[in-house]
Design a protein around this motif. Structure first.
Motif, PDB file in Angstrom:
ATOM      1  N   ALA A  60      -6.073  61.281  66.025  1.00  0.00           N
ATOM      2  CA  ALA A  60      -7.212  61.923  66.695  1.00  0.00           C
ATOM      3  C   ALA A  60      -7.180  63.422  66.426  1.00  0.00           C
ATOM      4  O   ALA A  60      -6.139  64.063  66.564  1.00  0.00           O
ATOM      5  N   LYS A  61      -8.324  63.994  66.046  1.00  0.00           N
ATOM      6  CA  LYS A  61      -8.377  65.419  65.723  1.00  0.00           C
ATOM      7  C   LYS A  61      -8.104  66.275  66.945  1.00  0.00           C
ATOM      8  O   LYS A  61      -7.332  67.214  66.890  1.00  0.00           O
ATOM      9  N   LYS A  62      -8.783  65.982  68.034  1.00  0.00           N
ATOM     10  CA  LYS A  62      -8.569  66.767  69.249  1.00  0.00           C
ATOM     11  C   LYS A  62      -7.744  65.961  70.234  1.00  0.00           C
ATOM     12  O   LYS A  62      -6.641  66.314  70.571  1.00  0.00           O
ATOM     13  N   SER A  63      -8.306  64.889  70.698  1.00  0.00           N
ATOM     14  CA  SER A  63      -7.586  64.009  71.607  1.00  0.00           C
ATOM     15  C   SER A  63      -8.352  62.715  71.701  1.00  0.00           C
ATOM     16  O   SER A  63      -9.511  62.631  71.299  1.00  0.00           O
ATOM     17  N   SER A 123      -9.692  59.752  74.245  1.00  0.00           N
ATOM     18  CA  SER A 123      -9.896  59.455  75.662  1.00  0.00           C
ATOM     19  C   SER A 123      -9.382  58.058  75.958  1.00  0.00           C
ATOM     20  O   SER A 123      -9.482  57.142  75.137  1.00  0.00           O
ATOM     21  N   ARG A 174       2.587  59.865  75.032  1.00  0.00           N
ATOM     22  CA  ARG A 174       2.574  61.331  75.038  1.00  0.00           C
ATOM     23  C   ARG A 174       3.931  61.892  75.431  1.00  0.00           C
ATOM     24  O   ARG A 174       4.403  62.870  74.853  1.00  0.00           O
TER      25      ARG A 174
END
Length: 125
Positions: free
Chosen positions: A85-88, A90, A113
């Motif tokens: 995932a580039k950012k995060s 969901s 995480r």
């Protein structure tokens, strides 16, 4: 690695377990309690029993996959989705993609995480 790679490389639970055994033990199971290499294979879901301390264990024990009812293939897919995932990612989207309950995916993502923050996906004792 992408989702298709995971699906092709790990088509079922057995292939995922074999992969974990290869990474964790180099295909030579070791007791997680006394570290003895003298273990018996128990037919139920790739469990083992130590000949020395007589305790039962599996390759997922003491890992983020311990006591999970979610197939390991879905765990592996989620790890790849999160890593790519580039950012995060969901938890709602992952829940829909994996066809799992939101609360289940949220807990899985939390464990992943935490393991990533420690720079490890815990596979060794």
């Amino acid at each position: 690695m992408n989702i298709l790679d995971i699906i092709n490389k790990f088509p079922n639970q057995e292939s995922c377990i074999k992969f974990l055994e290869e990474i964790r033990w180099n295909n030579k199971p070791k007791c997680l309690f006394c570290f003895s290499e003298k273990v018996n294979s128990v037919l139920k879901e790739s469990r083992y029993k130590c000949k020395k301390c007589h305790k039962f264990f599996s390759v997922t024990a003491q890992t983020i996959f311990h006591h999970t009812r979610v197939p390991l293939q879905k765990w592996f897919i989620l790890i790849v989705l999160m890593a790519n995932a580039k950012k995060s990612l969901s938890s709602s989207q992952a829940s829909r993609d994996l066809n799992l309950r939101l609360a289940t995916v949220w807990k899985m993502m939390h464990k992943i995480r935490k393991a990533m923050a420690n720079d490890e996906i815990r596979l060794t004792a």
